[in-house]
Write an enzyme that holds these catalytic residues in place. Structure first.
Site, PDB file in Angstrom:
ATOM      1  N   TYR A   1     -12.280 -14.771   2.647  1.00 51.81           N
ATOM      2  CA  TYR A   1     -11.339 -13.875   2.790  1.00 51.81           C
ATOM      3  C   TYR A   1     -10.784 -13.941   3.983  1.00 51.81           C
ATOM      4  CZ  TYR A   1      -9.501  -9.200   4.249  1.00 51.81           C
ATOM      5  OH  TYR A   1      -8.937  -7.914   4.771  1.00 51.81           O
TER       6      TYR A   1
ATOM      7  N   LYS B   1       0.408  -1.455   0.032  1.00 54.23           N
ATOM      8  CA  LYS B   1       0.262  -0.281   0.314  1.00 54.23           C
ATOM      9  C   LYS B   1       0.655   1.477  -0.176  1.00 54.23           C
ATOM     10  CE  LYS B   1      -3.365  -2.517   0.301  1.00 54.23           C
ATOM     11  NZ  LYS B   1      -3.188  -3.862   0.483  1.00 54.23           N
TER      12      LYS B   1
ATOM     13  N   TYR C   1      -3.246 -12.783   2.325  1.00 49.32           N
ATOM     14  CA  TYR C   1      -2.933 -12.474   1.103  1.00 49.32           C
ATOM     15  C   TYR C   1      -2.263 -13.135   0.425  1.00 49.32           C
ATOM     16  CZ  TYR C   1      -5.614  -8.625   1.683  1.00 49.32           C
ATOM     17  OH  TYR C   1      -7.363  -6.991   1.638  1.00 49.32           O
TER      18      TYR C   1
HETATM   19  C1  PLP Z   1      -3.168  -5.233   0.558  1.00 44.96           C
HETATM   20  C2  PLP Z   1      -2.440  -6.370   0.289  1.00 44.96           C
HETATM   21  C3  PLP Z   1      -2.998  -7.782  -0.894  1.00 44.96           C
HETATM   22  C4  PLP Z   1      -4.001  -7.104  -2.552  1.00 44.96           C
HETATM   23  O1  PLP Z   1      -3.419  -5.804  -2.867  1.00 44.96           O
HETATM   24  P1  PLP Z   1      -4.793  -5.792  -3.593  1.00 44.96           P
HETATM   25  O2  PLP Z   1      -4.065  -4.407  -4.527  1.00 44.96           O
HETATM   26  O3  PLP Z   1      -5.323  -5.101  -2.905  1.00 44.96           O
HETATM   27  O4  PLP Z   1      -5.451  -6.381  -4.780  1.00 44.96           O
HETATM   28  C5  PLP Z   1      -1.613  -8.695  -1.099  1.00 44.96           C
HETATM   29  N1  PLP Z   1      -0.967  -8.158  -0.025  1.00 44.96           N
HETATM   30  C6  PLP Z   1      -0.560  -7.552   0.944  1.00 44.96           C
HETATM   31  C7  PLP Z   1      -0.217  -7.979   2.066  1.00 44.96           C
HETATM   32  C8  PLP Z   1      -2.121  -6.906   1.471  1.00 44.96           C
HETATM   33  O5  PLP Z   1      -1.979  -5.604   2.259  1.00 44.96           O
END
Ligand code: PLP
Length: 347
Positions: free
Chosen positions: A275, A62, A301
């Protein structure tokens, strides 16, 4: 977009400083080999792009998006960032830190999206760090339109005299996605310098900005590296449609043409029950990355992304001579919200 020709290659080069931007991210992030994991899996040569080391608040993907989102917020004279995410959102944690860094206030909405978590889930990990960075928060039950909720709260804050800037969940709009178009260019330039070639890039995909930015960026500079998104939350068709829509918006912002849906590649075989709920393959990925390479993945993720990479290797998806780059998107702080099950699943 200003395009300058690079002398060695016929590729276009995008000047990302033409967009409002603040420096938040350590970049370029390193690309490292993963020889012990490659040998263990017996497949292609595996490499890792360390976007878990972007430098802000324990890092993560992010931060690249926030360079452009906070740049836009400052241009609009905002004095506060308002965003939303799941309780253990990495996006919220990095937004809270970016706000502190730029002298802005930060208010966040946390959705109770993941069922059946123990009490510490709402206290530890990312939630704890949100508080350390001085952000204020409020919870919401699952299933609401969280962007609409956060926009409504931003309106209320405005009527109270604040100047809020709303950032959508995951920072995933065409402004945030510029951060990953920039990362695509960074990868191409790293490969130019090192002589390394990759055949695939594999990553976890959620709110879509990361994959959309990468695909848009590679297309805009004319670099051929297919991006495999491993869905962390929803079926393939829906994820593909969402990634495609944002890729197109990002290409339009870059003034770089059109893209067809069949250029968007998504595998939904590693979502598990949904999720934030780790599957057995998620646990395996966490333990393998930690014990073969000393790398911390997160249970929501990056470990689902890595589970996808491991699964594709076992299905002989790649050629033995392929070089495959895994994008580590960060998130290890969330491990603390899953401590018991991670220790219980260790071999
Ligand atoms: C938000 C996030 C993702 C996914 O990225 P997006 O742009 O939301 O698809 C992947 N890995 C981590 C650790 C994240 O925080």
């Amino acid at each position: 977009m200003t395009l300058a020709q690079n002398l060695e290659t016929p590729r276009a080069r995008i000047d990302f400083d033409q967009y409002p931007r603040v420096p938040l991210c350590h970049q370029p992030t390193a690309i490292e080999a993963m020889p012990r994991l490659s040998a263990h899996l017996g497949g292609p040569q595996l490499f890792i792009k360390r976007d878990d080391c972007t430098g802000l608040a324990t890092g993560g993907n992010k931060t690249r998006k926030l360079e452009f989102l906070v740049g836009e917020a400052l241009q609009q004279k905002a004095d506060m960032l308002v965003t939303q995410g799941a309780v253990q959102s990495n996006h919220v944690r990095q937004t809270a830190a970016a706000a502190a860094r730029m002298g802005l206030k930060c208010h966040v909405l946390l959705e109770r999206r993941v069922p059946d978590r123990d009490a510490s889930y709402e206290e530890t990990g990312n939630v704890f760090l949100d508080k350390v960075f001085g952000a204020t928060h409020e919870f919401r039950p699952s299933g609401l339109d969280m962007n609409a909720e956060a926009m409504a709260v931003a309106e209320t804050l405005k009527s109270e005299g604040h100047r809020p800037f709303f950032i959508p969940g995951g920072g995933s709009n065409e402004i945030g996605a510029l951060g990953y178009a920039n990362c695509a260019q960074e990868i191409a330039e790293q490969c130019d310098r090192s002589g390394q070639r990759f055949d695939w890039l594999v990553m976890g995909t959620g709110s879509t900005g990361t994959q959309a930015g990468l695909v848009a960026g590679f297309q805009a500079i004319g670099y051929d590296l297919p991006v495999m998104g491993i869905s962390v939350r929803q079926p393939r068709d829906r994820q593909m449609g969402a990634v495609h829509a944002l890729t197109q918006k990002t290409l339009t912002k870059l003034n770089a043409g059109q893209i067809s849906l069949n250029k968007i590649i998504v595998d939904d075989g590693y979502v598990g029950e949904g999720y934030g709920i780790p599957a057995p393959s998620t646990h395996e990925a966490i333990h393998l990355a930690a014990q073969k390479e000393g790398i911390l993945l997160d249970p929501v993720y990056s470990a689902k992304g890595m589970a996808g990479l491991i699964g594709l290797i076992r299905q002989d998806f790649f050629k033995p001579q392929d070089n495959v780059l895994f994008l580590h998107t960060g998130g290890s702080v969330a491990l603390f919200a899953y401590e018991a099950e991670i220790l219980a699943t260790q071999e």
